[in-house]
Design a protein around this motif. Structure first.
Motif, PDB file in Angstrom:
ATOM      1  N   UNK A   1       0.808  -1.206   0.000  1.00  7.47           N
ATOM      2  CA  UNK A   1       0.000   0.000   0.000  1.00  7.47           C
ATOM      3  C   UNK A   1       0.845   1.262   0.000  1.00  7.47           C
ATOM      4  N   UNK A   2       2.077   1.206   0.529  1.00  6.93           N
ATOM      5  CA  UNK A   2       2.931   2.396   0.561  1.00  6.93           C
ATOM      6  C   UNK A   2       3.504   2.666  -0.821  1.00  6.93           C
ATOM      7  N   UNK A   3       3.622   3.952  -1.136  1.00  8.73           N
ATOM      8  CA  UNK A   3       4.248   4.379  -2.388  1.00  8.73           C
ATOM      9  C   UNK A   3       5.367   5.353  -2.035  1.00  8.73           C
ATOM     10  N   UNK A   4       6.467   5.241  -2.769  1.00 10.92           N
ATOM     11  CA  UNK A   4       7.649   6.056  -2.488  1.00 10.92           C
ATOM     12  C   UNK A   4       7.942   6.947  -3.691  1.00 10.92           C
ATOM     13  N   UNK A   5       8.349   8.194  -3.404  1.00 13.89           N
ATOM     14  CA  UNK A   5       8.645   9.189  -4.432  1.00 13.89           C
ATOM     15  C   UNK A   5       9.950   9.899  -4.069  1.00 13.89           C
ATOM     16  N   UNK A   6      10.630  10.434  -5.061  1.00 13.27           N
ATOM     17  CA  UNK A   6      11.869  11.183  -4.838  1.00 13.27           C
ATOM     18  C   UNK A   6      11.619  12.621  -4.402  1.00 13.27           C
ATOM     19  N   UNK A   7      10.437  13.135  -4.695  1.00  7.96           N
ATOM     20  CA  UNK A   7      10.097  14.515  -4.341  1.00  7.96           C
ATOM     21  C   UNK A   7       8.582  14.648  -4.222  1.00  7.96           C
ATOM     22  N   UNK A   8       8.137  15.777  -3.731  1.00  2.98           N
ATOM     23  CA  UNK A   8       6.705  16.022  -3.577  1.00  2.98           C
ATOM     24  C   UNK A   8       6.090  16.379  -4.927  1.00  2.98           C
ATOM     25  N   UNK A   9       4.992  15.756  -5.238  1.00  7.22           N
ATOM     26  CA  UNK A   9       4.236  16.076  -6.446  1.00  7.22           C
ATOM     27  C   UNK A   9       3.265  17.216  -6.127  1.00  7.22           C
ATOM     28  N   UNK A  10       2.641  17.810  -7.137  1.00  5.94           N
ATOM     29  CA  UNK A  10       1.615  18.828  -6.857  1.00  5.94           C
ATOM     30  C   UNK A  10       0.488  18.294  -5.962  1.00  5.94           C
ATOM     31  N   UNK A  11       0.131  17.024  -6.119  1.00  8.73           N
ATOM     32  CA  UNK A  11      -0.913  16.431  -5.264  1.00  8.73           C
ATOM     33  C   UNK A  11      -0.445  16.326  -3.821  1.00  8.73           C
ATOM     34  N   UNK A  12       0.809  15.949  -3.616  1.00 11.83           N
ATOM     35  CA  UNK A  12       1.355  15.885  -2.260  1.00 11.83           C
ATOM     36  C   UNK A  12       1.348  17.274  -1.626  1.00 11.83           C
ATOM     37  N   UNK A  13       1.782  18.254  -2.385  1.00 13.68           N
ATOM     38  CA  UNK A  13       1.847  19.626  -1.877  1.00 13.68           C
ATOM     39  C   UNK A  13       0.457  20.119  -1.497  1.00 13.68           C
ATOM     40  N   UNK A  14      -0.537  19.858  -2.339  1.00 14.07           N
ATOM     41  CA  UNK A  14      -1.915  20.277  -2.035  1.00 14.07           C
ATOM     42  C   UNK A  14      -2.414  19.599  -0.757  1.00 14.07           C
ATOM     43  N   UNK A  15      -2.107  18.319  -0.594  1.00 12.53           N
ATOM     44  CA  UNK A  15      -2.515  17.598   0.612  1.00 12.53           C
ATOM     45  C   UNK A  15      -1.873  18.222   1.847  1.00 12.53           C
ATOM     46  N   UNK A  16      -0.572  18.444   1.799  1.00  9.71           N
ATOM     47  CA  UNK A  16       0.138  19.036   2.940  1.00  9.71           C
ATOM     48  C   UNK A  16      -0.443  20.402   3.286  1.00  9.71           C
ATOM     49  N   UNK A  17      -0.674  21.227   2.302  1.00  9.07           N
ATOM     50  CA  UNK A  17      -1.174  22.576   2.556  1.00  9.07           C
ATOM     51  C   UNK A  17      -2.581  22.584   3.138  1.00  9.07           C
ATOM     52  N   UNK A  18      -3.329  21.510   2.943  1.00  6.82           N
ATOM     53  CA  UNK A  18      -4.687  21.425   3.486  1.00  6.82           C
ATOM     54  C   UNK A  18      -4.715  20.959   4.942  1.00  6.82           C
TER      55      UNK A  18
END
Length: 186
Positions: A1-18
């Motif tokens: 279920x875990x997914x790994x990325x090298x950097x934050x995507x626009x979707x990650x950034x939107x989630x964090x900012x919310x």
């Protein structure tokens, strides 16, 4: 279920900012692992691989001391509303105190709440998401005024005394940057 990325995507950034809250994890080579909840509007995304947060005076200063020794930390954001998700940012941390030459480079990004003590800047090398299916729903009602009111009522002189007493060493006896600064003055 875990997914790994090298950097934050626009979707990650939107989630964090919310999110209204996040957690910071750190540890020295030995001793206690520290996990601190953080609130207020104190987190900034500087790039897909760099973040910063304004750290306010609290009862301890574990993260700051741990970063001097091991320079690794983890941020965690959890969805308390909407679609379930846990997002972790793995990276390092640089402590920037108000008298540091780099302070002005970052301080203007934040509302400097009463009781601010340092900014932590992190380079992120791993972003990981997981399901968050076990996280319950919570409804956000607002920020607590207690910490800000406490800092305002103390005033800068008493805050400085408090930091000397409570923020100079960790629970494991590690000297923090605030403690080192005090030792250099004496």
């Amino acid at each position: 279920m875990a997914k790994v990325f090298d950097s934050m995507s626009p979707e990650h950034i939107a989630f964090i900012q919310a999110q209204k809250m996040f957690f910071v994890g750190s540890a020295a080579a030995e001793g206690h692992v520290n996990i601190s909840p953080k609130g207020y509007d104190s987190f900034r995304i500087l790039s897909p691989n760099q973040v910063a947060y304004l750290d306010l005076t609290g009862s301890g200063n574990e993260t700051s001391a741990h970063l001097q020794e091991s320079n690794r930390m983890t941020y965690m954001f959890i969805a308390l509303e909407g679609k379930p998700l846990i997002l972790r940012l793995y990276g390092d941390g640089q402590i920037i105190l108000p008298d540091d030459p780099a302070w002005e480079q970052y301080a203007h990004l934040f509302d400097l709440y009463p009781g601010y003590r340092q900014i932590i800047v992190s380079n992120i090398h791993r972003v990981q998401t997981s399901c968050g299916y076990g996280i319950p729903f919570y409804e956000y009602e607002g920020e607590r005024d207690t910490l800000i009111d406490w800092a305002e009522n103390k005033g800068e002189e008493k805050l400085e005394q408090y930091r000397k007493q409570k923020n100079s060493t960790t629970i494991d006896g590690i000297i923090t940057p605030i403690g080192q600064k005090l030792a250099d003055i004496q």
